[in-house]
Design a protein around this motif. Structure first.
Motif, mmCIF file in Angstrom:
data_model
loop_
_atom_site.group_PDB
_atom_site.id
_atom_site.type_symbol
_atom_site.label_atom_id
_atom_site.label_comp_id
_atom_site.label_asym_id
_atom_site.label_seq_id
_atom_site.Cartn_x
_atom_site.Cartn_y
_atom_site.Cartn_z
ATOM 1 N N SER A 243 -29.264 146.510 46.292
ATOM 2 C CA SER A 243 -30.666 146.105 46.440
ATOM 3 C C SER A 243 -31.261 145.705 45.096
ATOM 4 O O SER A 243 -32.042 144.745 45.003
ATOM 5 N N VAL B 191 -24.931 141.578 52.237
ATOM 6 C CA VAL B 191 -26.396 141.541 52.227
ATOM 7 C C VAL B 191 -26.886 140.196 51.686
ATOM 8 O O VAL B 191 -27.872 139.631 52.188
ATOM 9 N N ILE C 54 -34.638 145.407 53.060
ATOM 10 C CA ILE C 54 -33.248 145.896 53.104
ATOM 11 C C ILE C 54 -33.303 147.386 53.394
ATOM 12 O O ILE C 54 -33.822 148.158 52.574
#
Length: 514
Positions: free
Chosen positions: A376, A411, A388
């Motif tokens: 992240s 991601v 997220i």
């Protein structure tokens, strides 16, 4: 085969014939025994129900005659009417006893019937000549008693009764002798029946020994030899047709097994040969892959320097001569700079792909929650307005840099392939399934069509034009290689209704907490 060819007779047929013969013999013996028993019963009936009562009746008849003679003699001597009572009772008993003897001898021996007639006649003559005249005279003193005549007439009666008793005794003795004979016959029949049973039992045992027990033992020994590996041993039997048929069937099965075994051995030889060739091919393929990986690493590494020079000089040309040349020259320089930069990114991704599994550190416990926090942070510049999220993540055994690269690509793809005007949402969830952790990365982006479920994990495969989405098309291939390097699996969730959903399974650490 003929009817009397015993070798063709089955065991059931032989036993049926033996038992049928024994049954016929036993039936004949039973019939004779029944006839003999009926005869014995007849003789016993004669002894118990005829001659016995007739002898008793004969003795009582003689007593009745004695009563008559005593009554008449007493009346003649005493002139008292009371002395006639024995006479009258004797006459009544005489008729009753004679009728009883006749009834017992009905349809019987003629000599007894004749004796009864003589007894009746002698008694009648005694009464006519002696008793009735005395009784009819009323006054015994008026008719003198003839002692000699009375004695003679009564002796005739006594003689007739004795003859009757003798004939009854003769009949009884004959019946007793016949009963003894029938008893002996019954004993002989019982001995004969027992002998038949013993003979039949011995023959059954002999048949079972010759046709079942011994042949089965021999057949079992032959089967054990075949089971021991002698598949060429022929199986035969000398027993009953059933056992011979069974031996033939077992031998047929043996031949089939031997044929199948020969084919299996040949196939095994072929498989072993193919396995050896496959191992050689696998070794060659492994060597080739190792050489290719080495080549890709060396090539990508060695290409970095000349490509860096090309890119640097192209950028210098762009900065120095931008606006000084015509518009087409500026466009050509921009194409060269973009191509060099894309080539540099391709080489970097290829270098990263080739390093997976080659440059390694020892596996250790990796907290996936910490990995996602790092991911992240790395993607913060691309995740403006995005969410997220992840659940409480487990710990797995692996290399933390590679696992970080894995989630950065997953991601990052979710952030890249977003829907226009829709804030991206990426959610990472996990659950335990046996010895694996199942991890799901789901987003609300444009998704992946099911027909591309396998293609997306192939290196340099792009599903969209380069102008629409940047990238080299190697991200998911790197993800797949990292997952497989960690002993896991990865697949596309084809049932996702919105966005893309990718599942990966990683081995669970023995001491990992969910």
């Amino acid at each position: 085969m003929g009817f009397f060819d015993l070798r063709s007779w089955t065991l059931r047929r032989r036993l049926a014939a033996l038992l049928a013969g024994a049954g016929i013999v036993m039936a004949v013996i039973g019939a004779f025994a029944a006839v003999t028993a009926v005869s014995a019963n007849g003789h016993l009936d004669t002894i118990l129900d005829k001659t016995g009562p007739m002898r008793v009746a004969g003795q009582e008849l003689y007593s009745a005659y004695l009563d008559q003679e005593t009554g008449v003699r007493g009346y003649a001597l005493s002139r008292s009417a009371r002395n006639l009572e024995p006479y009258r009772r004797g006459v009544a008993s005489e008729q009753q006893l004679i009728a009883q003897i006749e009834s017992l001898n009905a349809g019987g021996r003629a000599a007894i019937t004749a004796d009864l007639g003589q007894v009746r006649d002698a008694a009648q003559r005694w009464r006519t000549d002696i008793a009735e005249p005395i009784v009819a005279a009323g006054d015994p003193a008026g008719r003198p008693f003839d002692e000699a005549a009375g004695t003679a007439r009564f002796d005739a009666v006594r003689t007739a009764v004795d003859r009757l008793q003798a004939d009854i005794l003769t009949l009884r003795n004959e019946a007793a002798a016949a009963a003894r004979r029938t008893g002996s016959v019954l004993v002989a029949l019982e001995i004969t029946a027992a002998a038949v049973v013993l003979i039949v039992g011995a023959l059954v045992l002999l048949l079972l020994e010759r046709l079942v027990s011994r042949p089965v033992t021999e057949l079992a020994a032959q089967v054990r030899e075949v089971a021991g590996g002698d598949y060429e041993r022929r199986i035969v039997s000398s027993g009953s047709p059933e056992l011979r048929g069974l031996a033939a069937d077992v031998d047929t099965m043996r031949r089939r097994i031997a044929d199948e075994l020969a084919r299996v051995r040949a196939a095994r030889a072929q498989v072993e040969s193919a396995h050896e060739r496959l191992e050689a091919k696998a070794e060659e393929l492994t060597r080739s892959n190792r050489d290719l990986e080495q080549f890709a690493y060396v090539a990508s590494h060695d290409l970095q320097e000349p490509l860096r020079k090309v890119a640097s000089f192209c950028q210098l040309l762009q900065r120095r001569y931008s606006g000084q040349l015509d518009e087409r020259a500026d466009q050509y320089i921009a194409f060269a700079v973009d191509g060099a930069q894309r080539m540099q990114r391709l080489i970097n991704d290829l270098l990263a792909f080739s390093r997976i599994g080659r440059i390694t550190t020892a596996f250790k416990r990796v907290e996936l929650g910490r990995v996602l926090t790092e991911v992240s942070s790395q993607l913060e510049h691309r995740s403006a307005g995005a969410a997220i999220e992840w659940d409480e993540m487990p710990a797995v055994e692996g290399e933390e840099p590679l696992l970080t690269t894995l989630f950065v690509n997953l991601v990052g793809n979710s952030l890249k392939f977003r829907r226009p005007d829709v804030p991206p949402v990426v959610r990472v969830s996990t659950r335990r399934d046996g010895d694996e952790w199942l991890i799901n990365v789901r987003d609300n982006g444009i998704g992946i069509e099911p027909e591309f479920a396998e293609k997306v994990f192939v290196i340099f495969q792009r599903l969209h034009p380069r102008e629409a989405y940047e990238g080299t098309g190697i991200g998911l291939a790197i993800v797949k290689k990292i997952v497989e390097y960690h002993g896991g699996r990865i697949w596309l969730d084809l049932e996702a209704e919105e966005g893309a959903s990718i599942w990966l399974a990683l081995p669970a650490s023995l001491d990992a907490a969910g």
